[in-house]
Design a protein around this motif. Structure first.
Motif, PDB file in Angstrom:
ATOM      1  N   THR A 116       0.599  -1.307   0.290  1.00 11.59           N
ATOM      2  CA  THR A 116       0.203   0.095   0.000  1.00 11.59           C
ATOM      3  C   THR A 116       0.794   1.109   0.003  1.00 11.59           C
ATOM      4  N   GLU A 123      -7.556   8.308   2.360  1.00 10.42           N
ATOM      5  CA  GLU A 123      -6.778   6.897   1.312  1.00 10.42           C
ATOM      6  C   GLU A 123      -6.946   5.597   1.962  1.00 10.42           C
ATOM      7  N   LYS A 178      -9.448   3.408   1.949  1.00 10.49           N
ATOM      8  CA  LYS A 178      -9.427   3.024   0.651  1.00 10.49           C
ATOM      9  C   LYS A 178      -8.938   1.681   1.021  1.00 10.49           C
ATOM     10  N   ALA A 179      -7.060   2.062   1.202  1.00 10.30           N
ATOM     11  CA  ALA A 179      -6.073   1.440   0.727  1.00 10.30           C
ATOM     12  C   ALA A 179      -6.760   0.063   1.010  1.00 10.30           C
ATOM     13  N   ARG A 237      -9.608  -1.263   1.985  1.00 10.55           N
ATOM     14  CA  ARG A 237     -10.063  -1.985   1.841  1.00 10.55           C
ATOM     15  C   ARG A 237     -10.499  -2.772   0.440  1.00 10.55           C
ATOM     16  N   LYS A 238      -9.299  -2.019   0.202  1.00  9.79           N
ATOM     17  CA  LYS A 238      -8.944  -3.261  -1.422  1.00  9.79           C
ATOM     18  C   LYS A 238      -8.278  -4.231  -1.406  1.00  9.79           C
ATOM     19  N   SER A 279     -10.323  -6.494  -0.334  1.00  9.52           N
ATOM     20  CA  SER A 279     -10.868  -7.156  -1.057  1.00  9.52           C
ATOM     21  C   SER A 279     -10.362  -7.717  -2.272  1.00  9.52           C
ATOM     22  N   LEU A 280      -9.307  -8.000  -2.822  1.00  2.02           N
ATOM     23  CA  LEU A 280      -8.511  -8.256  -3.660  1.00  2.02           C
ATOM     24  C   LEU A 280      -8.355  -9.688  -2.531  1.00  2.02           C
ATOM     25  N   LYS A 329     -11.076 -12.117  -2.526  1.00  5.96           N
ATOM     26  CA  LYS A 329     -11.114 -12.262  -4.248  1.00  5.96           C
ATOM     27  C   LYS A 329     -10.183 -13.554  -4.663  1.00  5.96           C
TER      28      LYS A 329
END
Length: 142
Positions: free
Chosen positions: A15, A65, A68-69, A71-72, A75-76, A79
């Motif tokens: 990140t 920010e 958001k990072a 969360r990203k 989520s990765l 997945k």
């Protein structure tokens, strides 16, 4: 942002954020969440006159920010977990195919066989040409 003395600081390469870990307490046990909060805020100067509105806006933007990072990244991770549930390792697939009397080969294994056939002195010219055509197909696949 102020970091208490003795904290472990690291740079998260995924990140790009800097992360700080609060030190363990003196008695060797981990601090409770409330104790950590008290320690954290006791070391930070929160006098409103010491921060400008621009500094506060920038700090808030950084917090958003980083959220958001996070969360990203999460989520990765989710997945990746769902993909792992859908697919199985190649070794497991080979074992299952062997039980069905089906031989499964990877492209790499086939290419090694074709190169061996091409280099073999026992192969005829037609076999070598066929091996080259097949090898060309697999090389383009890779």
């Amino acid at each position: 942002q102020a970091v208490p003395a003795g904290s472990h600081v690291r740079l998260n390469l995924q990140t790009g954020e800097r992360e700080a870990k609060l030190p363990d307490s003196e008695n060797g046990k981990r601090d409770t969440r409330e104790e950590r909060r008290r320690k954290r805020y006791s070391d930070v100067d929160v006098d409103s006159s010491s921060f400008t509105s621009e500094e506060l806006k920038k700090a808030l933007a950084k917090m958003k920010e980083s959220e958001k990072a996070e969360r990203k990244v999460s989520s990765l991770f989710l997945k990746r977990c769902t993909v792992r549930k859908k697919f199985r390792p190649i070794e497991q697939l080979k074992e299952e195919f062997e039980k069905l009397n089906v031989k499964m080969e990877t492209d790499y294994e086939i290419m090694v066989k074709l190169i061996g056939k091409f280099n073999s002195s026992a192969s005829t010219l037609d076999e070598k040409v066929a091996a080259l055509y097949d090898l060309e197909y697999y090389v383009h696949q890779v």
